[in-house]
Design a protein around this motif. Structure first.
Motif, PDB file in Angstrom:
ATOM      1  N   PRO A   1       0.831  -1.203   0.000  1.00 31.99           N
ATOM      2  CA  PRO A   1       0.000   0.000   0.000  1.00 31.99           C
ATOM      3  C   PRO A   1       0.868   1.256   0.000  1.00 31.99           C
ATOM      4  O   PRO A   1       1.971   1.257   0.537  1.00 31.99           O
ATOM      5  CB  PRO A   1      -0.794  -0.126   1.305  1.00 31.99           C
ATOM      6  N   ARG A   2       0.359   2.331  -0.589  1.00 32.47           N
ATOM      7  CA  ARG A   2       1.139   3.556  -0.685  1.00 32.47           C
ATOM      8  C   ARG A   2       1.032   4.343   0.619  1.00 32.47           C
ATOM      9  O   ARG A   2       0.480   5.454   0.665  1.00 32.47           O
ATOM     10  CB  ARG A   2       0.678   4.380  -1.883  1.00 32.47           C
ATOM     11  N   VAL A   3       1.590   3.764   1.682  1.00 29.40           N
ATOM     12  CA  VAL A   3       1.530   4.399   2.992  1.00 29.40           C
ATOM     13  C   VAL A   3       2.278   5.719   2.998  1.00 29.40           C
ATOM     14  O   VAL A   3       1.957   6.626   3.748  1.00 29.40           O
ATOM     15  CB  VAL A   3       2.091   3.442   4.066  1.00 29.40           C
ATOM     16  N   ARG A   4       3.261   5.860   2.131  1.00 25.25           N
ATOM     17  CA  ARG A   4       4.066   7.091   2.116  1.00 25.25           C
ATOM     18  C   ARG A   4       3.232   8.311   1.727  1.00 25.25           C
ATOM     19  O   ARG A   4       3.589   9.437   2.039  1.00 25.25           O
ATOM     20  CB  ARG A   4       5.244   6.931   1.153  1.00 25.25           C
ATOM     21  N   ASP A   5       2.105   8.085   1.042  1.00 23.91           N
ATOM     22  CA  ASP A   5       1.283   9.198   0.593  1.00 23.91           C
ATOM     23  C   ASP A   5       0.179   9.563   1.572  1.00 23.91           C
ATOM     24  O   ASP A   5      -0.586  10.493   1.346  1.00 23.91           O
ATOM     25  CB  ASP A   5       0.645   8.864  -0.762  1.00 23.91           C
ATOM     26  N   GLY A   6       0.048   8.799   2.649  1.00 23.77           N
ATOM     27  CA  GLY A   6      -1.041   9.036   3.589  1.00 23.77           C
ATOM     28  C   GLY A   6      -0.753  10.160   4.566  1.00 23.77           C
ATOM     29  O   GLY A   6       0.353  10.667   4.663  1.00 23.77           O
ATOM     30  N   TRP A   7      -1.816  10.588   5.260  1.00 20.86           N
ATOM     31  CA  TRP A   7      -1.621  11.488   6.384  1.00 20.86           C
ATOM     32  C   TRP A   7      -0.844  10.748   7.457  1.00 20.86           C
ATOM     33  O   TRP A   7      -0.635   9.554   7.378  1.00 20.86           O
ATOM     34  CB  TRP A   7      -2.962  11.913   6.956  1.00 20.86           C
ATOM     35  N   SER A   8      -0.471  11.443   8.491  1.00 19.35           N
ATOM     36  CA  SER A   8       0.238  10.760   9.562  1.00 19.35           C
ATOM     37  C   SER A   8      -0.764  10.068  10.486  1.00 19.35           C
ATOM     38  O   SER A   8      -1.035   8.878  10.334  1.00 19.35           O
ATOM     39  CB  SER A   8       1.122  11.744  10.336  1.00 19.35           C
ATOM     40  N   TYR A   9      -1.352  10.791  11.443  1.00 14.73           N
ATOM     41  CA  TYR A   9      -2.271  10.137  12.363  1.00 14.73           C
ATOM     42  C   TYR A   9      -3.225  11.155  12.966  1.00 14.73           C
ATOM     43  O   TYR A   9      -3.010  12.373  12.886  1.00 14.73           O
ATOM     44  CB  TYR A   9      -1.515   9.424  13.485  1.00 14.73           C
ATOM     45  N   VAL A  10      -4.268  10.644  13.579  1.00 15.34           N
ATOM     46  CA  VAL A  10      -5.177  11.457  14.376  1.00 15.34           C
ATOM     47  C   VAL A  10      -5.311  10.794  15.737  1.00 15.34           C
ATOM     48  O   VAL A  10      -5.499   9.572  15.817  1.00 15.34           O
ATOM     49  CB  VAL A  10      -6.558  11.581  13.701  1.00 15.34           C
TER      50      VAL A  10
ATOM     51  N   ILE B   1     -13.735  13.160   9.709  1.00 11.22           N
ATOM     52  CA  ILE B   1     -12.356  12.751   9.438  1.00 11.22           C
ATOM     53  C   ILE B   1     -12.345  11.861   8.199  1.00 11.22           C
ATOM     54  O   ILE B   1     -12.910  10.764   8.216  1.00 11.22           O
ATOM     55  CB  ILE B   1     -11.759  11.978  10.625  1.00 11.22           C
ATOM     56  N   PRO B   2     -11.727  12.296   7.105  1.00  9.80           N
ATOM     57  CA  PRO B   2     -11.647  11.439   5.912  1.00  9.80           C
ATOM     58  C   PRO B   2     -10.752  10.239   6.182  1.00  9.80           C
ATOM     59  O   PRO B   2      -9.599  10.395   6.593  1.00  9.80           O
ATOM     60  CB  PRO B   2     -11.056  12.362   4.849  1.00  9.80           C
ATOM     61  N   SER B   3     -11.272   9.051   5.977  1.00 16.95           N
ATOM     62  CA  SER B   3     -10.520   7.843   6.324  1.00 16.95           C
ATOM     63  C   SER B   3      -9.595   7.378   5.216  1.00 16.95           C
ATOM     64  O   SER B   3      -8.613   6.671   5.476  1.00 16.95           O
ATOM     65  CB  SER B   3     -11.493   6.714   6.685  1.00 16.95           C
ATOM     66  N   ALA B   4      -9.863   7.760   3.969  1.00 21.15           N
ATOM     67  CA  ALA B   4      -9.083   7.246   2.846  1.00 21.15           C
ATOM     68  C   ALA B   4      -7.631   7.704   2.894  1.00 21.15           C
ATOM     69  O   ALA B   4      -6.737   6.988   2.438  1.00 21.15           O
ATOM     70  CB  ALA B   4      -9.713   7.671   1.526  1.00 21.15           C
ATOM     71  N   ALA B   5      -7.378   8.898   3.433  1.00 19.32           N
ATOM     72  CA  ALA B   5      -6.012   9.433   3.454  1.00 19.32           C
ATOM     73  C   ALA B   5      -5.321   9.257   4.796  1.00 19.32           C
ATOM     74  O   ALA B   5      -4.178   9.656   4.973  1.00 19.32           O
ATOM     75  CB  ALA B   5      -6.036  10.920   3.100  1.00 19.32           C
ATOM     76  N   LEU B   6      -5.989   8.615   5.757  1.00 18.94           N
ATOM     77  CA  LEU B   6      -5.453   8.500   7.110  1.00 18.94           C
ATOM     78  C   LEU B   6      -4.646   7.213   7.254  1.00 18.94           C
ATOM     79  O   LEU B   6      -5.059   6.151   6.792  1.00 18.94           O
ATOM     80  CB  LEU B   6      -6.611   8.493   8.114  1.00 18.94           C
ATOM     81  N   SER B   7      -3.477   7.304   7.891  1.00 14.53           N
ATOM     82  CA  SER B   7      -2.628   6.129   8.081  1.00 14.53           C
ATOM     83  C   SER B   7      -2.842   5.459   9.427  1.00 14.53           C
ATOM     84  O   SER B   7      -2.754   4.245   9.538  1.00 14.53           O
ATOM     85  CB  SER B   7      -1.147   6.517   7.949  1.00 14.53           C
ATOM     86  N   LEU B   8      -3.110   6.254  10.459  1.00 14.14           N
ATOM     87  CA  LEU B   8      -3.216   5.702  11.806  1.00 14.14           C
ATOM     88  C   LEU B   8      -4.225   6.502  12.621  1.00 14.14           C
ATOM     89  O   LEU B   8      -4.158   7.728  12.677  1.00 14.14           O
ATOM     90  CB  LEU B   8      -1.850   5.736  12.508  1.00 14.14           C
ATOM     91  N   LEU B   9      -5.157   5.795  13.243  1.00 16.05           N
ATOM     92  CA  LEU B   9      -6.091   6.406  14.190  1.00 16.05           C
ATOM     93  C   LEU B   9      -5.730   5.905  15.578  1.00 16.05           C
ATOM     94  O   LEU B   9      -5.785   4.705  15.857  1.00 16.05           O
ATOM     95  CB  LEU B   9      -7.533   6.028  13.852  1.00 16.05           C
ATOM     96  N   MET B  10      -5.338   6.821  16.460  1.00 10.66           N
ATOM     97  CA  MET B  10      -4.936   6.475  17.819  1.00 10.66           C
ATOM     98  C   MET B  10      -6.100   6.758  18.760  1.00 10.66           C
ATOM     99  O   MET B  10      -6.561   7.898  18.869  1.00 10.66           O
ATOM    100  CB  MET B  10      -3.696   7.278  18.223  1.00 10.66           C
ATOM    101  N   LEU B  11      -6.573   5.725  19.425  1.00 12.60           N
ATOM    102  CA  LEU B  11      -7.727   5.839  20.319  1.00 12.60           C
ATOM    103  C   LEU B  11      -7.248   5.882  21.765  1.00 12.60           C
ATOM    104  O   LEU B  11      -6.715   4.902  22.287  1.00 12.60           O
ATOM    105  CB  LEU B  11      -8.679   4.660  20.105  1.00 12.60           C
ATOM    106  N   GLY B  12      -7.456   7.021  22.404  1.00 12.25           N
ATOM    107  CA  GLY B  12      -7.064   7.182  23.790  1.00 12.25           C
ATOM    108  C   GLY B  12      -8.191   6.812  24.734  1.00 12.25           C
ATOM    109  O   GLY B  12      -9.227   6.265  24.326  1.00 12.25           O
ATOM    110  N   PRO B  13      -8.040   7.124  26.020  1.00 10.15           N
ATOM    111  CA  PRO B  13      -9.057   6.777  27.023  1.00 10.15           C
ATOM    112  C   PRO B  13     -10.404   7.420  26.708  1.00 10.15           C
ATOM    113  O   PRO B  13     -10.480   8.510  26.137  1.00 10.15           O
ATOM    114  CB  PRO B  13      -8.470   7.346  28.325  1.00 10.15           C
ATOM    115  N   GLY B  14     -11.472   6.712  27.068  1.00 10.38           N
ATOM    116  CA  GLY B  14     -12.805   7.262  26.930  1.00 10.38           C
ATOM    117  C   GLY B  14     -13.358   7.267  25.526  1.00 10.38           C
ATOM    118  O   GLY B  14     -14.321   7.970  25.246  1.00 10.38           O
TER     119      GLY B  14
END
Length: 314
Positions: free
Chosen positions: A9-18, A43-56
């Protein structure tokens, strides 16, 4: 451009993270929406590389599915990002990169070449080939100590060494909390890139013995340019919402410095070793097909997806 996007996958072209905490995450058409006390955020998911889920955080099944369909990794992390609980699977379906990594990890000479390349990337010039690994570690220790001292002088933030306790987070000095928060962002994006490219986060070359050993190897290549400067600059600006400010600035710097693109290119360089490239190319061709092959002690591999319970095989 790879022939099969499922292989690389072209991970190099993705956003970093949210990073999201204390929110509900739902699917919204081909994107996701985060709902918190401040309202809704699309949040557009197609360009996102990593979604970080914190507490709550709570996330729906449909939101997970749309993120997975778009190749976005999902990480469940602890407060301020200092604990890592789980990570979803990337969209790579080929084991070629993992097999190359394992082959080099198990060969002492090849592993040493990778280790030297990792260290050489951190220094302004090539390393003397006569240096032992112990001497290289010593040079790296001096480099890191001088780097901390420089940023301490430039920012005016006192530096007494690296120290914090996960179970007593608030008693750590602000600069140590800032460094930990910044490093957690870098670890997350490095982990996402490693998984997306089909490598194992556990097979480290410098670090060893942990399930994230290779993540630490890769992240160390970028700390001097990213996490250490951000941590000292944010700490110098004050303690108010320190970790949150660190995460936001790290996210911006990761995009500005094109860290994802650099990781992809650097991993290619690390694992390009004379004598292994031909085997790696053969593995790429072999495992690109579906279904995968079956290991055989004499032939090496036989075709998968075949019923071998025929009369001729008995």
């Amino acid at each position: 451009m790879p022939k099969d996007l499922n292989i690389l996958p072209r991970v190099r072209d993705g956003w970093s993270y949210v990073y999201i905490e204390h929110a509900i995450i739902e699917q919204d058409a081909l994107a996701i929406t985060a709902i918190d006390k401040n309202g809704r955020m699309l949040i557009p998911s197609a360009a996102l590389s990593l979604l970080m889920l914190g507490p709550g955080t709570k996330i729906t099944h449909s939101a997970i599915k749309i993120l997975a369909d778009n190749g976005c990794l999902i990480a469940w992390i602890g407060e301020e990002g200092v604990r890592f609980y789980a990570l979803g699977m990337g969209e790579t379906r080929s084991s070629a990169h993992l097999l190359r990594q394992a082959a080099m990890h198990c060969d002492a000479d090849l592993r040493m070449q990778v280790v030297r390349r990792m260290y050489e990337q951190r220094f302004p010039g090539p390393l003397d080939p006569e240096l032992t690994i112990q001497q290289i570690r010593g040079k790296e220790g001096v480099r890191v100590r001088e780097m901390y001292a420089k940023w301490s002088r430039d920012s005016g933030v006192e530096w007494n060494g690296r120290f914090y306790k996960q179970n007593d987070w608030r008693k750590a000095q602000p600069i140590n909390r800032a460094i930990s928060a910044a490093n957690s962002c870098l670890y997350g994006i490095a982990h996402a890139a490693i998984i997306a490219l089909g490598y194992s986060p556990a097979l480290g070359f410098i670090h060893t013995g942990k399930m994230l050993s290779f993540v630490y190897d890769v992240a160390d290549l970028y700390k001097a340019d990213l996490t250490i400067p951000v941590a000292f600059q944010c700490t110098a600006a004050g303690e108010s919402r320190l970790e949150s400010r660190v995460r936001h600035i790290c996210r911006d710097r990761i995009r500005e410095q094109r860290i994802l693109e650099r990781i992809v290119g650097d991993l290619d360089k690390l694992f390009t070793v004379e004598g292994l490239d031909q085997r790696a190319a053969e593995l790429m061709d072999r495992y690109a097909a579906r279904p995968g092959g079956l290991w055989d002690p004499e032939d090496g591999e036989v075709a998968g997806g075949t019923n071998y319970g025929t009369e001729d095989s008995e």
